[in-house]
Scaffold this motif. Structure first.
Motif, PDB file in Angstrom:
ATOM      1  N   UNK A 138       0.832  -1.202   0.000  1.00  0.00           N
ATOM      2  CA  UNK A 138       0.000   0.000   0.000  1.00  0.00           C
ATOM      3  C   UNK A 138       0.872   1.260   0.000  1.00  0.00           C
ATOM      4  N   UNK A 139       0.400   2.333  -0.618  1.00  0.00           N
ATOM      5  CA  UNK A 139       1.135   3.600  -0.532  1.00  0.00           C
ATOM      6  C   UNK A 139       0.989   4.212   0.855  1.00  0.00           C
ATOM      7  N   UNK A 140       1.683   5.317   1.089  1.00  0.00           N
ATOM      8  CA  UNK A 140       1.633   5.969   2.387  1.00  0.00           C
ATOM      9  C   UNK A 140       0.224   6.431   2.737  1.00  0.00           C
ATOM     10  N   UNK A 141      -0.006   6.549   4.053  1.00  0.00           N
ATOM     11  CA  UNK A 141      -1.285   7.092   4.501  1.00  0.00           C
ATOM     12  C   UNK A 141      -1.472   8.488   3.930  1.00  0.00           C
ATOM     13  N   UNK A 142      -2.703   8.802   3.567  1.00  0.00           N
ATOM     14  CA  UNK A 142      -3.016  10.112   3.004  1.00  0.00           C
ATOM     15  C   UNK A 142      -2.921  10.157   1.500  1.00  0.00           C
ATOM     16  N   UNK A 143      -2.442   9.079   0.880  1.00  0.00           N
ATOM     17  CA  UNK A 143      -2.350   9.056  -0.582  1.00  0.00           C
ATOM     18  C   UNK A 143      -3.742   9.028  -1.194  1.00  0.00           C
ATOM     19  N   UNK A 144      -3.875   9.730  -2.325  1.00  0.00           N
ATOM     20  CA  UNK A 144      -5.110   9.656  -3.094  1.00  0.00           C
ATOM     21  C   UNK A 144      -4.999   8.445  -4.009  1.00  0.00           C
ATOM     22  N   UNK A 145      -5.917   7.519  -3.857  1.00  0.00           N
ATOM     23  CA  UNK A 145      -5.813   6.254  -4.574  1.00  0.00           C
ATOM     24  C   UNK A 145      -7.130   5.889  -5.229  1.00  0.00           C
ATOM     25  N   UNK A 146      -7.009   4.983  -6.187  1.00  0.00           N
ATOM     26  CA  UNK A 146      -8.168   4.348  -6.814  1.00  0.00           C
ATOM     27  C   UNK A 146      -8.037   2.861  -6.522  1.00  0.00           C
ATOM     28  N   UNK A 147      -9.015   2.324  -5.805  1.00  0.00           N
ATOM     29  CA  UNK A 147      -8.942   0.937  -5.365  1.00  0.00           C
ATOM     30  C   UNK A 147      -9.883   0.063  -6.176  1.00  0.00           C
ATOM     31  N   UNK A 148      -9.412  -1.153  -6.459  1.00  0.00           N
ATOM     32  CA  UNK A 148     -10.259  -2.183  -7.059  1.00  0.00           C
ATOM     33  C   UNK A 148     -10.747  -3.080  -5.926  1.00  0.00           C
ATOM     34  N   UNK A 149     -12.054  -3.275  -5.814  1.00  0.00           N
ATOM     35  CA  UNK A 149     -12.649  -3.997  -4.687  1.00  0.00           C
ATOM     36  C   UNK A 149     -13.475  -5.176  -5.178  1.00  0.00           C
ATOM     37  N   UNK A 150     -13.441  -6.247  -4.383  1.00  0.00           N
ATOM     38  CA  UNK A 150     -14.313  -7.406  -4.580  1.00  0.00           C
ATOM     39  C   UNK A 150     -14.914  -7.733  -3.218  1.00  0.00           C
ATOM     40  N   UNK A 151     -16.205  -7.471  -3.060  1.00  0.00           N
ATOM     41  CA  UNK A 151     -16.898  -7.709  -1.777  1.00  0.00           C
ATOM     42  C   UNK A 151     -16.160  -7.020  -0.612  1.00  0.00           C
ATOM     43  N   UNK A 152     -15.793  -5.799  -0.772  1.00  0.00           N
ATOM     44  CA  UNK A 152     -15.100  -4.960   0.222  1.00  0.00           C
ATOM     45  C   UNK A 152     -13.649  -5.372   0.475  1.00  0.00           C
ATOM     46  N   UNK A 153     -13.131  -6.341  -0.290  1.00  0.00           N
ATOM     47  CA  UNK A 153     -11.719  -6.722  -0.201  1.00  0.00           C
ATOM     48  C   UNK A 153     -10.938  -5.993  -1.298  1.00  0.00           C
ATOM     49  N   UNK A 154      -9.790  -5.450  -0.922  1.00  0.00           N
ATOM     50  CA  UNK A 154      -8.965  -4.707  -1.872  1.00  0.00           C
ATOM     51  C   UNK A 154      -8.190  -5.699  -2.737  1.00  0.00           C
ATOM     52  N   UNK A 155      -8.383  -5.582  -4.061  1.00  0.00           N
ATOM     53  CA  UNK A 155      -7.709  -6.472  -5.008  1.00  0.00           C
ATOM     54  C   UNK A 155      -6.599  -5.761  -5.780  1.00  0.00           C
ATOM     55  N   UNK A 156      -6.617  -4.435  -5.774  1.00  0.00           N
ATOM     56  CA  UNK A 156      -5.593  -3.693  -6.500  1.00  0.00           C
ATOM     57  C   UNK A 156      -5.638  -2.226  -6.119  1.00  0.00           C
ATOM     58  N   UNK A 157      -4.557  -1.495  -6.397  1.00  0.00           N
ATOM     59  CA  UNK A 157      -4.475  -0.080  -6.042  1.00  0.00           C
ATOM     60  C   UNK A 157      -3.743   0.690  -7.137  1.00  0.00           C
ATOM     61  N   UNK A 158      -4.228   1.898  -7.365  1.00  0.00           N
ATOM     62  CA  UNK A 158      -3.563   2.830  -8.274  1.00  0.00           C
ATOM     63  C   UNK A 158      -3.350   4.131  -7.517  1.00  0.00           C
ATOM     64  N   UNK A 159      -2.106   4.568  -7.395  1.00  0.00           N
ATOM     65  CA  UNK A 159      -1.795   5.793  -6.666  1.00  0.00           C
ATOM     66  C   UNK A 159      -1.962   6.991  -7.598  1.00  0.00           C
ATOM     67  N   UNK A 160      -2.910   7.868  -7.259  1.00  0.00           N
ATOM     68  CA  UNK A 160      -3.155   9.072  -8.060  1.00  0.00           C
ATOM     69  C   UNK A 160      -2.337  10.249  -7.552  1.00  0.00           C
ATOM     70  N   UNK A 161      -2.118  10.269  -6.229  1.00  0.00           N
ATOM     71  CA  UNK A 161      -1.344  11.358  -5.615  1.00  0.00           C
ATOM     72  C   UNK A 161      -0.688  10.815  -4.351  1.00  0.00           C
TER      73      UNK A 161
END
Length: 339
Positions: A138-161
């Motif tokens: 995971x990126x640092x706390x406070x990062x602006x991210x776009x998360x891919x979710x499956x039933x509230x489980x995180x499957x992927x992350x894209x860091x926008x900021x």
């Protein structure tokens, strides 16, 4: 988008599950085989040592099986099941600022997760779940991210900021907690191994009265297993086992003592046990004050100055078939071996 799940990882977990399951089954069968072999090796002369060996080996092998199952089979099964769910489940995407919490939760019959907060700026932050093995990705706390979710489980992350926050919750998986799951199971298995192992041991080191000859000594006996083994070798069928005990062995119940085949008692105590001795059977002197006779003196510690005699039991199962008398003769023959 960085996807946490890959086909290679899913395939690896499924392969690991199959191999560990096979290894676990082999270990269980091996444990059972070793237990049976150790039981078959038990003899009168090595019974005490083998009892400790059986309990120790059974406990140790059981601990190995439990460890392989909990930290191997179970983990591989839950991980492969979780990854399979992420792969097949319908995905949704959310955007917001991410914060990793310190909450580490073991989901029953599933994986251990860490809670992640996603603040989209609309209402309270969403509480999402992340496989604890992936917290370092995971990126640092406070990062602006776009998360891919499956039933509230995180499957992927894209860091926008990228975030600028330092510190925060640890990115290390709580491995100590996985090991902590073993402690109660290992304790329970130790108790089961002691109870079950002892039960089986006492079953194979005892037999019915028809195949057993018992000798009780009113005094101290040492290395009674060795003495019993010597007597066993000289006695004919159907006697398969000889047991030698001091009277104190039966202090909490006199039934076994009353049904003994042979007794060694000093003259000073013979009146107390007179009803247990077979009438008409000659009492044989096994130790006299002068030291001229000392039958089995390497095993029986006679009190100096006392005369000890060997009696046949009135309630002996082998009184009528003559095996009690034969046992007395074999014991008396040990006098020459003491010279």
């Amino acid at each position: 988008m960085e996807w946490f799940l890959t086909e290679t990882e899913l395939s690896a977990w499924k392969t690991r599950e199959k191999r560990l399951t096979a290894a676990f089954r082999i270990l269980v069968c091996l444990t059972l085989i070793i237990f049976i072999v150790l039981c078959l090796l038990v003899r009168t002369e090595n019974a005490q040592a083998m009892h400790a060996v059986i309990l120790a080996v059974t406990a140790l092998l059981g601990w190995i099986c439990i460890t392989v199952y909990v930290l191997g089979v179970k983990e591989a099964r839950t991980q492969s099941g979780h990854l399979d769910m992420l792969q097949k489940g319908e995905k949704e995407f959310r955007t917001g600022r991410l914060t990793l919490t310190r909450d580490s939760i073991q989901i029953p019959k599933s994986i251990r997760i860490r809670k992640v907060l996603l603040d989209s700026g609309e209402g309270d932050p969403a509480r999402l779940n992340l496989d604890e093995r992936w917290v370092s990705r995971l990126p640092r706390d406070g990062s602006l991210v776009r998360l891919a979710l499956v039933h509230s489980y995180i499957a992927g992350v894209e860091t926008l900021e990228p975030g600028s926050a330092e510190g925060g919750a640890s990115r290390r998986p709580a491995r100590i907690k996985k090991i902590g799951q073993l402690i109660p199971l290992l304790g329970v298995w130790l108790l089961v191994a002691v109870i079950f192992g002892s039960f089986v041991f006492y079953q194979i080191t005892d037999t019915d009265p028809a195949h057993k000859l018992t000798l009780y000594v009113d005094g101290e006996v040492r290395n009674e297993a060795q003495l019993a083994a010597l007597l066993e070798k000289e006695l004919p069928e159907p006697i398969r086992m000889v047991q030698v005990h001091p009277f104190s062995y039966a202090m909490f119940g006199s039934d076994a003592l009353r049904a003994a085949d042979l007794y060694i008692v000093p003259d000073s105590e013979k009146e107390q046990y007179a009803d247990w001795f077979a009438p008409g059977e000659e009492a044989l002197t096994v130790c006299d004050p002068g030291g001229a006779v000392s039958v089995a003196g390497s095993w029986i510690l006679y009190t100096p100055g006392e005369t000890y005699r060997l009696y046949i039991g009135a309630y002996s199962p082998h009184l009528s078939d003559g095996l009690a008398r034969r046992g007395a003769e074999v014991l008396m023959a040990l006098e020459t071996k003491e010279e």
